[in-house]
Each structure stands twice: as C-alpha cells, then as structure tokens.
Write a protein that holds these residues in place. Structure first.
Motif, PDB file in Angstrom:
ATOM      1  N   ARG A   1      42.429  24.442  -8.398  1.00  0.00           N
ATOM      2  CA  ARG A   1      42.934  25.030  -7.147  1.00  0.00           C
ATOM      3  C   ARG A   1      42.849  24.021  -5.997  1.00  0.00           C
ATOM      4  O   ARG A   1      43.735  23.961  -5.138  1.00  0.00           O
ATOM      5  CB  ARG A   1      42.139  26.293  -6.801  1.00  0.00           C
ATOM      6  CG  ARG A   1      42.397  27.453  -7.758  1.00  0.00           C
ATOM      7  CD  ARG A   1      41.421  28.592  -7.489  1.00  0.00           C
ATOM      8  NE  ARG A   1      41.509  29.625  -8.506  1.00  0.00           N
ATOM      9  CZ  ARG A   1      42.276  30.711  -8.417  1.00  0.00           C
ATOM     10  NH1 ARG A   1      43.033  30.885  -7.350  1.00  0.00           N
ATOM     11  NH2 ARG A   1      42.286  31.608  -9.376  1.00  0.00           N
TER      12      ARG A   1
ATOM     13  N   ARG B   1      50.008  19.562 -14.817  1.00  0.00           N
ATOM     14  CA  ARG B   1      50.505  20.470 -13.800  1.00  0.00           C
ATOM     15  C   ARG B   1      50.873  21.783 -14.479  1.00  0.00           C
ATOM     16  O   ARG B   1      51.673  21.787 -15.424  1.00  0.00           O
ATOM     17  CB  ARG B   1      51.749  19.890 -13.095  1.00  0.00           C
ATOM     18  CG  ARG B   1      51.414  18.849 -12.039  1.00  0.00           C
ATOM     19  CD  ARG B   1      50.768  19.483 -10.814  1.00  0.00           C
ATOM     20  NE  ARG B   1      50.555  18.505  -9.747  1.00  0.00           N
ATOM     21  CZ  ARG B   1      49.404  17.853  -9.587  1.00  0.00           C
ATOM     22  NH1 ARG B   1      48.402  18.047 -10.403  1.00  0.00           N
ATOM     23  NH2 ARG B   1      49.278  17.002  -8.579  1.00  0.00           N
TER      24      ARG B   1
ATOM     25  N   SER C   1      52.981  24.022 -14.333  1.00  0.00           N
ATOM     26  CA  SER C   1      54.267  24.409 -13.722  1.00  0.00           C
ATOM     27  C   SER C   1      55.324  24.689 -14.779  1.00  0.00           C
ATOM     28  O   SER C   1      56.506  24.490 -14.552  1.00  0.00           O
ATOM     29  CB  SER C   1      54.741  23.291 -12.794  1.00  0.00           C
ATOM     30  OG  SER C   1      54.847  22.077 -13.502  1.00  0.00           O
TER      31      SER C   1
ATOM     32  N   THR D   1      45.747  21.459  -6.628  1.00  0.00           N
ATOM     33  CA  THR D   1      47.124  21.970  -6.584  1.00  0.00           C
ATOM     34  C   THR D   1      47.403  22.853  -5.371  1.00  0.00           C
ATOM     35  O   THR D   1      48.483  22.775  -4.781  1.00  0.00           O
ATOM     36  CB  THR D   1      47.447  22.767  -7.860  1.00  0.00           C
ATOM     37  OG1 THR D   1      46.510  23.856  -7.997  1.00  0.00           O
ATOM     38  CG2 THR D   1      47.358  21.884  -9.089  1.00  0.00           C
ATOM     39  N   ASP D   2      46.430  23.691  -4.970  1.00  0.00           N
ATOM     40  CA  ASP D   2      46.647  24.625  -3.859  1.00  0.00           C
ATOM     41  C   ASP D   2      45.935  24.206  -2.577  1.00  0.00           C
ATOM     42  O   ASP D   2      46.242  24.714  -1.504  1.00  0.00           O
ATOM     43  CB  ASP D   2      46.161  26.030  -4.234  1.00  0.00           C
ATOM     44  CG  ASP D   2      46.844  26.583  -5.464  1.00  0.00           C
ATOM     45  OD1 ASP D   2      47.989  26.168  -5.733  1.00  0.00           O
ATOM     46  OD2 ASP D   2      46.248  27.422  -6.156  1.00  0.00           O
ATOM     47  N   ARG D   3      44.946  23.317  -2.713  1.00  0.00           N
ATOM     48  CA  ARG D   3      44.120  22.864  -1.586  1.00  0.00           C
ATOM     49  C   ARG D   3      43.278  23.982  -0.982  1.00  0.00           C
ATOM     50  O   ARG D   3      42.732  23.818   0.116  1.00  0.00           O
ATOM     51  CB  ARG D   3      44.986  22.230  -0.485  1.00  0.00           C
ATOM     52  CG  ARG D   3      45.755  21.009  -0.935  1.00  0.00           C
ATOM     53  CD  ARG D   3      44.836  19.826  -1.136  1.00  0.00           C
ATOM     54  NE  ARG D   3      45.473  18.740  -1.877  1.00  0.00           N
ATOM     55  CZ  ARG D   3      44.966  17.520  -2.003  1.00  0.00           C
ATOM     56  NH1 ARG D   3      43.807  17.235  -1.470  1.00  0.00           N
ATOM     57  NH2 ARG D   3      45.594  16.601  -2.704  1.00  0.00           N
TER      58      ARG D   3
END
Length: 314
Positions: A190, A307, A309, A193-195
């Motif tokens: 997290r 990733r 994704s 990827t999401d910060r």
C-alpha cells in the motif's frame, strides 16, 4: 551435511514451500511435494530438473493417496492449509478439513518412527497481557476458526512425541509464490502503490519473521530434531514485537511519501494483540538473520517489479 532424508511436503508450492522445498533439495534430501495447485502456483519450476524432486498433483486430505506417498518417508512437513482468518471464514469446511483433519489423519497413518515438523500460528495466543511475553507455556486462546483449527492440529501432533511444532510470527518477505495479503507485505504494498493506509487497532502488538528465516527454522529443526522433538517453538524476531503504528513508522522511513491514518473502524478477526518470547528456539542455537527493516527494503524492490494491475487499464 546431515543424513539424506526422504521428505514429503504437502502444500509445497505455497508461500513457504516455494522457498523451503528448494532449500531441502539443496541439502541433498529427496523431496516429494503433494499440491493441488489451487492458486496456479509456479514457484517450483526451477527445481523440476532436480533428480531428488518429485511432485504429485493431489489433495492432502486424500487418505489413500497420503498413505501411499508417506509409506517410505522419514519426515513429513504438512504445509497444506487455508492460511489466514479471512480465507478460513470464507471456506469453513475447507479450513477444518485441511488445517486440522488432514493433519490428524497423518498422526494416524504415520508410524511412531516417522518424524513430523508442522507450522502453527502465533495467533493461537489470541489476546495477550500487556507487557508480558507469550512463551510456549502460555495457555493458547485462539479466537478465529483459523487459530482453533491450527491449535487442535498441533495438540494432536505433539502427543505423538516424534514431532516438532514451529509457532510462526507474522511472516513477511518476497517469495516465488508471493502473498501480498500478509500484514507487513500488505502495508508495504500500500505504501509503494497507494502511498497511504488506514489503520485500525493501531496499538495492537505482533511479532514478525522473514519467510527465509522461517525456512532456516525448518532446516534447523531437521538438523536438530532429536534434541528439539516433542515441543513447540515460537519463531520470530525478538527485536520486532511492534504495534501496527510502529510498523508503519518503519515503512515511512523507507517510503517517505507514505501516510498512515488511524480510524475507529474495522477489527482483526484473530484479535491478535500480544508480544512473544522466542527464547526457547534461540536456546537451541537458532537466530534469525533478516531484520524487519531489511525485509521492508526487499519488499519495496519487489513491488517495484510486481504491480497488482491485472484487471486495471493503467
């Protein structure tokens, strides 16, 4: 090198097995993996060329299959499991039949001379007492179905004496069969990827251990079986009894843009809140070599490659 053993590993293509099986083969042991490949794991491709490696697509709950496969084994390591409280709650029948009943079956079909080394979970301690470390003599108080099934399996295995149980702290680190959902792995993912992450039960304490140190603990148990058998052993980093908030602070040092916020929502289905003593296994000569900080560094590199994704357009 120690004597060559014939070893059966169930669930050997999973997160731990994908590192442990190659390590056992590197020691010269003969290893047979029984695996359903339900997650399409490909982590054992690299050992298919090993003459001492054998793999069987099958279910660890199949008594006829397991009776045949374990007949000549010196050691059985049952890794096959539905791991984690959420997965067990989603498939409660599978959790009981795989995590408990398949292991109980092994205690029936193996001879007293055949050895077993099983993984258990520290979540069996449930809610600990503030400031008091859980030892192997601390009464087990599992909260979730996952914890209960694993604890019941351990009790049966240790009754047969010629067995060892390794009670694992929360595991982290990269592996050929990756688990992104484990706490450290998840928080670092997290962060990269999401910060950001929203914390619940931020003060809840846990112990942690690197996946490669778990493998080293299994190898240590194999090499020191006669002196360790008949007992459970906590396996964790003695300098890493940390709260979720403290873990996030460590991650933030390596991912500067990472923000963690606390919210009074959500709860851990295992209610894991405890600190753990690893003194018993340390007294046998085992010491972890991978720190939590180095594991975070490793995960940041891993998530630069990985990733999640597959179903995204960007």
């Amino acid at each position: 090198m120690s004597e060559q053993l014939s070893i059966v590993v169930t669930g050997g293509a999973g997160y731990l097995g994908s590192i442990l099986v190659p390590a056992l083969l590197a020691r010269g042991h003969k290893v047979t993996v029984v695996e359903t490949f339900m997650f399409r794991e490909a982590g054992l491709f690299d050992v298919c060329a090993e003459p001492n490696f054998n793999v069987i697509r099958g279910d660890a709950r199949d008594e006829a299959l397991m009776t045949r496969i374990t007949a000549g084994a010196d050691l059985v390591i049952p890794l096959a499991a539905l791991v984690g409280a959420p997965l067990c709650d989603r498939d409660r029948i599978g959790a009981v039949t795989t995590n408990r009943d398949a292991v109980l079956m092994l205690t029936r079909i193996l001879s007293p001379e055949q050895r077993m080394i099983i993984p258990n979970t520290n979540s069996g301690y449930g809610i600990g007492k503030p400031g008091i470390a859980c030892t192997e003599d601390t009464p087990l108080n599992p909260i979730s179905l996952y914890g209960r099934a694993k604890v019941e399996a351990e009790l049966a295995v240790l009754e047969r004496k010629n067995s060892i149980s390794l009670r694992l702290a929360t595991v982290f680190g990269m592996a050929p069969r990756m688990r992104v959902d484990l706490l450290v792995n998840d928080f670092v993912h997290r962060a990269v990827t999401d910060r950001a992450v929203v914390l619940f039960e931020a003060d809840f304490m846990r112990n942690y251990i690197h996946i490669r140190d778990v493998t080293r603990a299994f190898l240590h148990a194999v090499d020191n079986f006669n002196t360790m058998r008949g007992s459970p052993y906590n396996v964790g980093l003695s300098d890493a009894n940390l709260s979720k908030r403290q873990l996030c602070a460590l991650i933030q040092k390596q991912v500067p843009g990472f923000v963690y916020l606390e919210a009074p929502v959500g709860e851990d289905p295992d209610k894991r809140d405890y600190i753990v003593s690893n003194a018993r296994i340390e007294a046998t000569g085992f010491k972890p070599v991978h720190s939590l900080e180095s594991g975070i560094t490793e995960l940041v590199k891993g998530y630069t490659i990985l990733r999640n994704s597959r179903y995204a357009n960007v």
